[in-house]
Design a protein around this motif. Structure first.
Motif, PDB file in Angstrom:
ATOM      1  N   VAL A 201      32.534  39.571  29.244  1.00 34.23           N
ATOM      2  CA  VAL A 201      32.972  38.183  29.120  1.00 34.23           C
ATOM      3  C   VAL A 201      34.439  38.196  28.723  1.00 34.23           C
ATOM      4  O   VAL A 201      34.818  38.856  27.753  1.00 34.23           O
ATOM      5  CB  VAL A 201      32.183  37.421  28.032  1.00 34.23           C
ATOM      6  N   LYS A 202      35.258  37.495  29.512  1.00 30.97           N
ATOM      7  CA  LYS A 202      36.664  37.308  29.106  1.00 30.97           C
ATOM      8  C   LYS A 202      36.847  35.842  28.758  1.00 30.97           C
ATOM      9  O   LYS A 202      36.676  34.971  29.606  1.00 30.97           O
ATOM     10  CB  LYS A 202      37.606  37.707  30.234  1.00 30.97           C
ATOM     11  N   GLU A 203      37.152  35.578  27.510  1.00 32.94           N
ATOM     12  CA  GLU A 203      37.385  34.203  27.061  1.00 32.94           C
ATOM     13  C   GLU A 203      38.891  33.976  26.992  1.00 32.94           C
ATOM     14  O   GLU A 203      39.598  34.737  26.328  1.00 32.94           O
ATOM     15  CB  GLU A 203      36.771  34.009  25.676  1.00 32.94           C
TER      16      GLU A 203
ATOM     17  N   ASP B 150      37.980  34.569  45.214  1.00 34.04           N
ATOM     18  CA  ASP B 150      38.334  34.060  43.879  1.00 34.04           C
ATOM     19  C   ASP B 150      38.720  35.141  42.870  1.00 34.04           C
ATOM     20  O   ASP B 150      39.353  34.832  41.854  1.00 34.04           O
ATOM     21  CB  ASP B 150      37.165  33.265  43.286  1.00 34.04           C
ATOM     22  N   CYS B 151      38.318  36.375  43.089  1.00 37.84           N
ATOM     23  CA  CYS B 151      38.479  37.388  42.049  1.00 37.84           C
ATOM     24  C   CYS B 151      39.113  38.695  42.541  1.00 37.84           C
ATOM     25  O   CYS B 151      40.006  39.242  41.908  1.00 37.84           O
ATOM     26  CB  CYS B 151      37.136  37.745  41.428  1.00 37.84           C
ATOM     27  N   MET B 152      38.609  39.202  43.663  1.00 39.84           N
ATOM     28  CA  MET B 152      38.885  40.590  44.000  1.00 39.84           C
ATOM     29  C   MET B 152      40.360  40.900  44.207  1.00 39.84           C
ATOM     30  O   MET B 152      40.833  41.964  43.796  1.00 39.84           O
ATOM     31  CB  MET B 152      38.073  40.993  45.245  1.00 39.84           C
TER      32      MET B 152
ATOM     33  N   TRP C 226      30.148  38.150  39.828  1.00 40.28           N
ATOM     34  CA  TRP C 226      31.393  37.565  39.333  1.00 40.28           C
ATOM     35  C   TRP C 226      31.213  36.069  39.071  1.00 40.28           C
ATOM     36  O   TRP C 226      30.645  35.362  39.921  1.00 40.28           O
ATOM     37  CB  TRP C 226      32.504  37.757  40.378  1.00 40.28           C
ATOM     38  N   ALA C 227      31.704  35.558  37.958  1.00 38.74           N
ATOM     39  CA  ALA C 227      31.515  34.138  37.661  1.00 38.74           C
ATOM     40  C   ALA C 227      32.668  33.602  36.821  1.00 38.74           C
ATOM     41  O   ALA C 227      33.326  34.342  36.086  1.00 38.74           O
ATOM     42  CB  ALA C 227      30.198  33.935  36.908  1.00 38.74           C
ATOM     43  N   LEU C 228      32.873  32.287  36.951  1.00 35.29           N
ATOM     44  CA  LEU C 228      33.935  31.593  36.216  1.00 35.29           C
ATOM     45  C   LEU C 228      33.390  30.280  35.680  1.00 35.29           C
ATOM     46  O   LEU C 228      32.796  29.496  36.427  1.00 35.29           O
ATOM     47  CB  LEU C 228      35.114  31.328  37.164  1.00 35.29           C
TER      48      LEU C 228
ATOM     49  N   ARG D 284      37.039  48.353  38.698  1.00 37.47           N
ATOM     50  CA  ARG D 284      37.536  46.952  38.716  1.00 37.47           C
ATOM     51  C   ARG D 284      37.796  46.384  37.326  1.00 37.47           C
ATOM     52  O   ARG D 284      37.986  45.179  37.177  1.00 37.47           O
ATOM     53  CB  ARG D 284      36.563  46.007  39.441  1.00 37.47           C
ATOM     54  N   VAL D 285      37.773  47.224  36.310  1.00 38.27           N
ATOM     55  CA  VAL D 285      37.964  46.741  34.937  1.00 38.27           C
ATOM     56  C   VAL D 285      39.286  47.299  34.389  1.00 38.27           C
ATOM     57  O   VAL D 285      39.572  48.484  34.545  1.00 38.27           O
ATOM     58  CB  VAL D 285      36.782  47.177  34.042  1.00 38.27           C
ATOM     59  N   PHE D 286      40.082  46.446  33.753  1.00 36.54           N
ATOM     60  CA  PHE D 286      41.398  46.832  33.234  1.00 36.54           C
ATOM     61  C   PHE D 286      41.229  47.492  31.864  1.00 36.54           C
ATOM     62  O   PHE D 286      41.618  46.944  30.830  1.00 36.54           O
ATOM     63  CB  PHE D 286      42.316  45.606  33.176  1.00 36.54           C
TER      64      PHE D 286
ATOM     65  N   PHE E  83      35.556  34.055  32.042  1.00 42.82           N
ATOM     66  CA  PHE E  83      35.268  34.871  33.225  1.00 42.82           C
ATOM     67  C   PHE E  83      34.141  35.829  32.846  1.00 42.82           C
ATOM     68  O   PHE E  83      34.169  36.428  31.768  1.00 42.82           O
ATOM     69  CB  PHE E  83      36.488  35.698  33.633  1.00 42.82           C
ATOM     70  N   VAL E  84      33.174  35.978  33.753  1.00 41.97           N
ATOM     71  CA  VAL E  84      32.027  36.846  33.451  1.00 41.97           C
ATOM     72  C   VAL E  84      31.808  37.827  34.611  1.00 41.97           C
ATOM     73  O   VAL E  84      31.897  37.445  35.779  1.00 41.97           O
ATOM     74  CB  VAL E  84      30.747  36.001  33.239  1.00 41.97           C
ATOM     75  N   MET E  85      31.568  39.086  34.269  1.00 38.07           N
ATOM     76  CA  MET E  85      31.165  40.090  35.263  1.00 38.07           C
ATOM     77  C   MET E  85      29.869  40.742  34.776  1.00 38.07           C
ATOM     78  O   MET E  85      29.740  41.044  33.597  1.00 38.07           O
ATOM     79  CB  MET E  85      32.248  41.177  35.408  1.00 38.07           C
ATOM     80  N   VAL E  86      28.920  40.940  35.709  1.00 38.83           N
ATOM     81  CA  VAL E  86      27.658  41.608  35.367  1.00 38.83           C
ATOM     82  C   VAL E  86      27.511  42.832  36.274  1.00 38.83           C
ATOM     83  O   VAL E  86      27.544  42.711  37.504  1.00 38.83           O
ATOM     84  CB  VAL E  86      26.437  40.666  35.565  1.00 38.83           C
TER      85      VAL E  86
END
Ligand code: HEC
Length: 182
Positions: free
Chosen positions: A89-91, A157-159, A138-140, A170-172, A116-119
């Motif tokens: 989760v990115k808030e 939207d994301c990639m 991927w979700a927003l 894909r994670v920083f 932003f949410v990634m599972v």
């Protein structure tokens, strides 16, 4: 015999989810791959790290705090991989700025604007769903409609922006000290 049966019944009742989820995969994912926003991440997840986007021209201006489940962070520290079902989760919170006794300016995050949410999906469960691919769902979610996933296609939207992190799933990860072995 009777006790065993009761125990088995009890166990299945406890395991029964309130909504139809993808068979034990993630409490935030329904049977069709619909992603919902974790609401208890600040107290139940661990904080991985923060990015501060100070650029005034950027739509992403704000304090970005990233969280995952404690078990997912532990798994990453041991293996260098996120486990199947891991949630990120990115808030993003709006920036406040002022002079404080520590410095001038000092910036901090106030109200949440978006999440932003990634599972992590290691099994390609939702192949036909445009919000799933490259190993993740991927979700927003926006603060004015926090129950609705505003993303429609992860590729659109994301990639594009996550390509620079292709080598790290894909994670920083460079901004997340919690993932480093200690
Ligand atoms: C404008 C470029 C951009 C777009 C569009 C974008 N991201 Fe990101 N995302 C980033 C960058 C860069 C970071 C890390 C640095 C930061 O937060 O500023 C990041 C971080 C994240 C994180 C924290 C974990 C990580 O990968 O480091 C999540 C979760 C995330 N993004 C999900 C998404 C989802 C879901 C979408 C689409 C709905 C999306 N992002 C769209 C650029 C983007």
């Amino acid at each position: 015999m009777k006790t065993v049966l009761t125990r088995a019944l009890l166990a299945s009742a406890i395991a029964l989810p309130l909504v139809a989820t993808a068979a034990g995969f993630s409490p935030y994912v329904d049977a069709k791959g619909g992603i919902s926003r974790p609401t208890d991440f600040r107290t139940h997840f661990v904080h991985l790290g923060s990015y501060a986007v100070l650029d005034e021209k950027s739509a992403a201006r704000g304090l970005h705090d990233v969280y995952t489940e404690k078990a997912s962070a532990e798994h990453y520290r041991k293996t260098g991989q996120f486990p199947d079902g891991a949630t990120l989760v990115k808030e993003i919170r709006k920036l406040e700025t002022s002079a404080m006794t520590t410095g001038d300016p000092v910036v901090w995050g106030s109200d949440a604007a978006v999440w932003f949410v990634m599972v992590k999906d290691a099994k390609r469960r939702f192949a036909g769903n445009p919000l799933w691919g490259d190993g993740w769902g991927w979700a927003l979610f926006k603060a004015d409609a926090p129950a609705t996933n505003a993303a429609v296609s992860y590729e659109a939207d994301c990639m594009g922006c996550h390509v620079p992190a292709a080598q790290t799933d894909r994670v920083f990860v460079q901004g997340y000290p919690t993932l480093k072995p200690h």
